[in-house]
Design an enzyme around this catalytic site. Structure first.
Site, short mmCIF file in Angstrom:
data_model
loop_
_atom_site.label_atom_id
_atom_site.label_comp_id
_atom_site.label_asym_id
_atom_site.label_seq_id
_atom_site.Cartn_x
_atom_site.Cartn_y
_atom_site.Cartn_z
N ASP A 22 79.97 -8.38 30.78
CA ASP A 22 80.34 -7.05 31.23
C ASP A 22 81.57 -7.17 32.16
OD1 ASP A 22 79.18 -4.08 31.29
OD2 ASP A 22 79.59 -4.61 33.38
N TYR A 40 85.30 0.15 38.00
CA TYR A 40 85.72 1.14 37.00
C TYR A 40 86.90 1.97 37.52
CZ TYR A 40 81.19 0.23 34.76
OH TYR A 40 80.12 -0.37 34.15
N HIS A 92 73.21 -4.64 24.97
CA HIS A 92 74.25 -5.01 25.93
C HIS A 92 73.86 -6.17 26.84
CE1 HIS A 92 77.79 -4.54 28.40
NE2 HIS A 92 77.06 -4.33 29.48
N TYR A 106 80.95 7.74 30.13
CA TYR A 106 80.46 7.27 31.43
C TYR A 106 81.56 6.69 32.32
CZ TYR A 106 80.40 2.27 30.06
OH TYR A 106 80.75 1.00 29.69
#
Length: 317
Positions: free
Chosen positions: A101, A232, A296, A150
């Site tokens: 990730d 993010y 994931h 998201y």
């Protein structure tokens, strides 16, 4: 967990918590969101038993590591700076790296900025994404998936944190950790994130226990989610800072592993890999493993298989 030692090191001007076990060549494990060093618990035990020194930090903003209040301090340059600081602190000149990730994202940048410090790389879930000089990442994501995607919803500081606070830390973590859907994760505005009945229990998969979720919960209750969300929020800033790396390749021996039920695979990623795009930008890519029926959190869902993949690849070096 048995035999895992914990300590804090100074790295890049902040304090970084690391978990480690074993002796031998160092494998550095880099976690993602919403994870911690703890996401690598199965890999630490297994690889330590196979003759490696497994080291897993809490990245900046997570767990027991420092979380700078300035949201602009979570770029790839900051995080790779932390990683180099950790390597220096533990006396490791060159290491094997495993990322998942956001940890995979930062591992790609580590290999781009400092390939001299990496012997070989196993990255999970998130492939290398070459910089598009014509369009910022958030513009691309919004155009592909809409503003309720998201990552787009995570952008405005405080908004999603408030929604997560209303839902509760435990339930938010269960939503993420049990997400097993290849379609894009959409969090509609105007509803509480995830949009489900808060009174309906979330069933845990066989590979994730209530006790394990509670470890994550105990840490996120102390820190909140902002540190992780700042990664993010740095996507476009990373794009701005890396203009000079446009077109550059990752020149480290690499294996990439992804589940076919992972939302990161079923975006344009599958086509990018199958068409040879990943190999073009990662010329030393030696293998791509696509695991059927796996989501994931691939290293938690299928720890034995992932441990074997890691061991079989790194033993060649």
């Amino acid at each position: 967990m048995e035999g895992i030692e914990h300590r804090t090191v100074e790295a890049n001007g902040i304090k970084i918590h690391i978990a480690e076990k074993g002796e031998g060549p160092v494998i550095l494990f880099l976690h993602g969101f919403p994870e911690l060093w703890y996401t690598w618990r199965h890999q630490i035990q297994a690889l330590a038993s196979l003759g490696y020194r497994a080291v897993a930090p809490d990245l900046r903003g997570y767990g027991d590591s420092d979380a700078p209040a300035d949201g602009t301090c979570y770029t790839s340059l900051h995080v790779v700076g932390d990683i180099i600081g950790v390597l220096d602190a533990i006396g490791a000149d060159q290491v094997f790296v495993v990322g998942h990730d956001w940890g995979a994202y930062m591992a790609w940048y580590l290999c781009l900025y400092r390939p001299d410090r990496v012997k070989a790389l196993v990255n999970l879930s998130v492939p290398f994404s070459p910089r598009n000089p014509r369009r910022k990442p958030l513009d691309s994501l919004s155009a592909l998936f809409g503003d309720d995607y998201y990552i787009c919803r995570f952008q405005e500081p405080g908004v999603i944190e408030t929604e997560f606070g209303e839902i509760g830390v435990d339930r938010v973590l269960k939503h993420f950790l049990t997400y097993h859907d290849p379609s894009p994760l959409i969090l509609p505005k105007g509803k509480k994130a995830f949009g489900d009945d808060p009174d309906t229990p979330i069933a845990l998969p066989s590979w994730l226990s209530e006790e394990e979720v509670q470890y994550y919960t105990s840490k996120y209750k102390k820190t909140g989610f902002t540190g992780g969300l700042n990664y993010y929020r740095s996507l476009d800033r990373n794009w701005e800072l890396t203009a000079s790396f446009t077109g550059c390749q990752i020149k480290v021996p690499t294996k990439f592993i992804v589940g076919d039920q992972d939302l990161t695979y079923n975006a344009p990623t599958k086509e990018f890999i199958q068409s040879g795009g990943l190999k073009k930008f990662v010329p030393l890519l030696e293998d791509v493993a696509v695991m059927e029926g796996v989501g994931h959190f691939i290293h938690e869902e299928k720890p034995d298989e992932i441990n074997q993949h890691i061991y079989n690849f790194f033993r060649n070096f």
